[in-house]
Design a protein around this motif. Structure first.
Motif, PDB file in Angstrom:
ATOM      1  N   ASP A 105     -61.306 -21.486 -42.446  1.00  0.00           N
ATOM      2  CA  ASP A 105     -59.983 -20.873 -42.454  1.00  0.00           C
ATOM      3  C   ASP A 105     -59.798 -19.979 -41.233  1.00  0.00           C
ATOM      4  O   ASP A 105     -58.762 -20.012 -40.574  1.00  0.00           O
ATOM      5  CB  ASP A 105     -59.813 -20.056 -43.737  1.00  0.00           C
ATOM      6  CG  ASP A 105     -58.348 -19.870 -44.086  1.00  0.00           C
ATOM      7  OD1 ASP A 105     -57.595 -20.866 -43.982  1.00  0.00           O
ATOM      8  OD2 ASP A 105     -57.966 -18.736 -44.445  1.00  0.00           O
ATOM      9  N   LEU A 106     -60.832 -19.192 -40.945  1.00  0.00           N
ATOM     10  CA  LEU A 106     -60.738 -18.319 -39.771  1.00  0.00           C
ATOM     11  C   LEU A 106     -60.715 -19.136 -38.487  1.00  0.00           C
ATOM     12  O   LEU A 106     -59.979 -18.800 -37.539  1.00  0.00           O
ATOM     13  CB  LEU A 106     -61.910 -17.328 -39.754  1.00  0.00           C
ATOM     14  CG  LEU A 106     -61.561 -15.919 -40.201  1.00  0.00           C
ATOM     15  CD1 LEU A 106     -61.153 -15.903 -41.653  1.00  0.00           C
ATOM     16  CD2 LEU A 106     -62.725 -14.981 -39.963  1.00  0.00           C
ATOM     17  N   ARG A 134     -67.106  -9.400 -36.440  1.00  0.00           N
ATOM     18  CA  ARG A 134     -66.865  -8.467 -37.529  1.00  0.00           C
ATOM     19  C   ARG A 134     -65.920  -9.065 -38.569  1.00  0.00           C
ATOM     20  O   ARG A 134     -66.171  -8.995 -39.783  1.00  0.00           O
ATOM     21  CB  ARG A 134     -66.293  -7.157 -36.987  1.00  0.00           C
ATOM     22  CG  ARG A 134     -66.425  -5.982 -37.939  1.00  0.00           C
ATOM     23  CD  ARG A 134     -65.879  -4.709 -37.312  1.00  0.00           C
ATOM     24  NE  ARG A 134     -64.430  -4.748 -37.201  1.00  0.00           N
ATOM     25  CZ  ARG A 134     -63.610  -4.272 -38.141  1.00  0.00           C
ATOM     26  NH1 ARG A 134     -64.110  -3.726 -39.226  1.00  0.00           N
ATOM     27  NH2 ARG A 134     -62.318  -4.338 -37.988  1.00  0.00           N
ATOM     28  N   LEU A 191     -66.817  -9.953 -42.461  1.00  0.00           N
ATOM     29  CA  LEU A 191     -66.021  -9.373 -43.544  1.00  0.00           C
ATOM     30  C   LEU A 191     -65.388 -10.471 -44.390  1.00  0.00           C
ATOM     31  O   LEU A 191     -65.293 -10.340 -45.616  1.00  0.00           O
ATOM     32  CB  LEU A 191     -64.939  -8.457 -42.960  1.00  0.00           C
ATOM     33  CG  LEU A 191     -65.442  -7.128 -42.392  1.00  0.00           C
ATOM     34  CD1 LEU A 191     -64.287  -6.343 -41.771  1.00  0.00           C
ATOM     35  CD2 LEU A 191     -66.124  -6.301 -43.472  1.00  0.00           C
ATOM     36  N   ALA A 192     -64.963 -11.544 -43.734  1.00  0.00           N
ATOM     37  CA  ALA A 192     -64.361 -12.647 -44.483  1.00  0.00           C
ATOM     38  C   ALA A 192     -65.391 -13.299 -45.399  1.00  0.00           C
ATOM     39  O   ALA A 192     -65.081 -13.672 -46.537  1.00  0.00           O
ATOM     40  CB  ALA A 192     -63.773 -13.670 -43.517  1.00  0.00           C
ATOM     41  N   ALA A 230     -65.877 -11.005 -48.245  1.00  0.00           N
ATOM     42  CA  ALA A 230     -64.707 -11.060 -49.125  1.00  0.00           C
ATOM     43  C   ALA A 230     -64.726 -12.329 -49.964  1.00  0.00           C
ATOM     44  O   ALA A 230     -64.372 -12.312 -51.151  1.00  0.00           O
ATOM     45  CB  ALA A 230     -63.426 -10.983 -48.298  1.00  0.00           C
ATOM     46  N   ARG A 251     -64.657 -12.453 -54.005  1.00  0.00           N
ATOM     47  CA  ARG A 251     -63.711 -13.274 -54.767  1.00  0.00           C
ATOM     48  C   ARG A 251     -64.451 -14.222 -55.699  1.00  0.00           C
ATOM     49  O   ARG A 251     -64.032 -14.438 -56.845  1.00  0.00           O
ATOM     50  CB  ARG A 251     -62.822 -14.067 -53.803  1.00  0.00           C
ATOM     51  CG  ARG A 251     -61.650 -13.286 -53.257  1.00  0.00           C
ATOM     52  CD  ARG A 251     -60.598 -14.231 -52.675  1.00  0.00           C
ATOM     53  NE  ARG A 251     -61.165 -15.109 -51.663  1.00  0.00           N
ATOM     54  CZ  ARG A 251     -61.243 -14.821 -50.375  1.00  0.00           C
ATOM     55  NH1 ARG A 251     -60.783 -13.656 -49.932  1.00  0.00           N
ATOM     56  NH2 ARG A 251     -61.773 -15.669 -49.527  1.00  0.00           N
ATOM     57  N   TRP A 301     -76.989 -10.662 -46.210  1.00  0.00           N
ATOM     58  CA  TRP A 301     -76.633 -11.271 -47.486  1.00  0.00           C
ATOM     59  C   TRP A 301     -77.147 -10.435 -48.654  1.00  0.00           C
ATOM     60  O   TRP A 301     -76.405 -10.109 -49.581  1.00  0.00           O
ATOM     61  CB  TRP A 301     -77.208 -12.675 -47.577  1.00  0.00           C
ATOM     62  CG  TRP A 301     -77.298 -13.142 -49.000  1.00  0.00           C
ATOM     63  CD1 TRP A 301     -78.390 -13.157 -49.797  1.00  0.00           C
ATOM     64  CD2 TRP A 301     -76.217 -13.612 -49.805  1.00  0.00           C
ATOM     65  NE1 TRP A 301     -78.079 -13.615 -51.047  1.00  0.00           N
ATOM     66  CE2 TRP A 301     -76.746 -13.898 -51.083  1.00  0.00           C
ATOM     67  CE3 TRP A 301     -74.855 -13.819 -49.585  1.00  0.00           C
ATOM     68  CZ2 TRP A 301     -75.965 -14.376 -52.131  1.00  0.00           C
ATOM     69  CZ3 TRP A 301     -74.074 -14.299 -50.626  1.00  0.00           C
ATOM     70  CH2 TRP A 301     -74.631 -14.575 -51.879  1.00  0.00           C
ATOM     71  N   ASP A 360     -65.317  -2.548 -51.520  1.00  0.00           N
ATOM     72  CA  ASP A 360     -64.755  -2.883 -50.213  1.00  0.00           C
ATOM     73  C   ASP A 360     -65.160  -1.862 -49.166  1.00  0.00           C
ATOM     74  O   ASP A 360     -65.502  -2.216 -48.034  1.00  0.00           O
ATOM     75  CB  ASP A 360     -63.226  -2.962 -50.322  1.00  0.00           C
ATOM     76  CG  ASP A 360     -62.779  -4.194 -51.088  1.00  0.00           C
ATOM     77  OD1 ASP A 360     -63.629  -5.067 -51.351  1.00  0.00           O
ATOM     78  OD2 ASP A 360     -61.587  -4.287 -51.423  1.00  0.00           O
ATOM     79  N   ILE A 367     -68.828  -2.418 -48.263  1.00  0.00           N
ATOM     80  CA  ILE A 367     -69.019  -3.629 -47.446  1.00  0.00           C
ATOM     81  C   ILE A 367     -68.553  -3.374 -46.018  1.00  0.00           C
ATOM     82  O   ILE A 367     -69.229  -3.754 -45.052  1.00  0.00           O
ATOM     83  CB  ILE A 367     -68.257  -4.810 -48.073  1.00  0.00           C
ATOM     84  CG1 ILE A 367     -68.967  -5.262 -49.354  1.00  0.00           C
ATOM     85  CG2 ILE A 367     -68.147  -5.963 -47.093  1.00  0.00           C
ATOM     86  CD1 ILE A 367     -68.263  -6.383 -50.076  1.00  0.00           C
ATOM     87  N   ALA A 368     -67.392  -2.722 -45.892  1.00  0.00           N
ATOM     88  CA  ALA A 368     -66.894  -2.427 -44.542  1.00  0.00           C
ATOM     89  C   ALA A 368     -67.892  -1.541 -43.800  1.00  0.00           C
ATOM     90  O   ALA A 368     -68.200  -1.781 -42.623  1.00  0.00           O
ATOM     91  CB  ALA A 368     -65.524  -1.749 -44.638  1.00  0.00           C
TER      92      ALA A 368
END
Lengths: 213, 213
Positions: free
Chosen positions: B76-77, B86, B90-91, B94, B98, B161, B185, B188-189
């Motif tokens: 997708d990215l 980065r 993050l994706a 995320a 999800r 991971w 979040d 993780i950031a």
DNA sequence: AGTTTCTGTGAACGATGTTCACGAAGCCAG
DNA sequence: CTGGCTTCGTGAACATCGTTCACAGAAACT
């Protein structure tokens, strides 16, 4: 009977912890506890509400023991006059690794216990005992020359703890035992170093969080 | 009967996953599966060796699904021309969050499954499926301007991971649901930022590992 | 001593994982 | 078509759990 009620409870907990340590959650059976403790099954249920209650009590002991281990590791370094943040964080992580290795069955059982049901009913007591660990980490971070306010220190402490926890548990879930033990140490060293160097750059990270699209 | 043997197995797995998702490991019962699948208990044991076998098969499906989710997030990215390390990390994180939220019962059940017995008999297949996830992370790290050789990239990928995994699982074990989701979040950031900044400084970390005294 | 309260006991109950003898259903040779 | 052989689904049966509870004995109190 020369045994106090509380004393019998302690013995039950010791037996239960040994059973968990040897055979995991499946090995915690009411009849086995009763037999090894020299009491009847009903007495076990007289002392504790459930088998879950027994397991919860064992978990409390484990968390307490983990707390002392962390505090002892810090006290040990303080006795040697070591104040380096990196060394202290590594010592904390090492203490955790030793703790997990010293409880090969009961610690995984504690972790599995919290995953038995999707919706936890009352995990508050756990959090309370973990908070003292976060406090230790946060106090170590406070001694470094990072510009973190108290809130960010708290988050950073939890992040560090969770990361080490993830590394250790993921590492022991892997196949080889000894070969992965080295990799756990490597990963912990990498994490701590990267964390310190990353934080040293300064600048707080108040991002919105990870979003993909 | 209009149902193939393999087709029935698929249905059993779908039912089993739904049961796990709703009620955790305790909810995976042979008789419930049989009843919902319209077969007898014996047939369940004809299709799978154990209930553990059923759970293992469900776990394989979950790991596969997690793999596609990660790959899909990267694709997708890439479709949007985003190559920033980065953002890609993050994706990935995320996507994992999800995934965990989409499997509130079955994913904890997978994690608990590996902790049931202290000595794991054959976790190899799990590792094989996780390796493709590490590969994705390692390939993202390879695109950054860190001076990491392939070995260190592998270790760094596993460390990242495991850290994200620890953050997510520790976060969802906490009491409040929504309030902690924000903190996940944030953590993780913080982790990803600190990791990138820490690695950017260069220098590999080939330390002996954490030792206390 | 009589009464009440407490506590340990283990047989009993329900639920669960797993097995296995039985039978139905296909398959193939004669 | 028939008889044997194999395959597969079935569910009653068994062992093992967690948990309960009526009962008996001890203890405490009046």
């Amino acid at each position: 009977m020369a045994l106090d009620k509380e004393e019998t409870g302690e013995r039950v907990l010791a037996i239960a912890e040994a059973l968990l340590n040897e055979g995991g959650m499946d090995n915690l059976k009411a009849r086995t506890i009763a037999e090894q403790a020299g009491i009847s099954v009903g007495s076990v249920y007289n002392l504790f509400s459930d088998l879950d209650g027994v397991h919860r009590a064992v978990n409390m002991r484990l968390l307490d023991r983990l707390g002392v281990a962390g505090a002892a590791a810090m006290a040990d370094l303080g006795r040697h006059g070591i104040t380096d943040v990196r060394q202290r964080l590594l010592a904390l992580a090492a203490a955790y690794v030793r703790f997990v290795e010293a409880h090969p069955g009961s610690w995984p059982a504690l972790l599995a216990f919290n995953r038995r049901r999707p919706v936890l009913t009352e995990p508050d007591v756990y959090e309370a005992r973990l908070d003292q660990l976060f406090e230790i980490i946060a106090s170590v971070l406070a001694d470094g020359d990072f510009d973190l306010d108290e809130d960010m220190r708290r988050i950073a402490a939890r992040t560090l703890w969770s990361s080490v926890h993830g590394i250790v548990t993921s590492g022991y879930a892997a196949r080889s035992v000894r070969r992965q033990a080295d990799e756990i140490d490597q990963q912990i060293a990498l994490l701590v170093n990267v964390f310190i160097r990353g934080l040293e750059r300064g600048g707080t990270f108040a991002h919105s969080g990870p979003t993909a699209s």
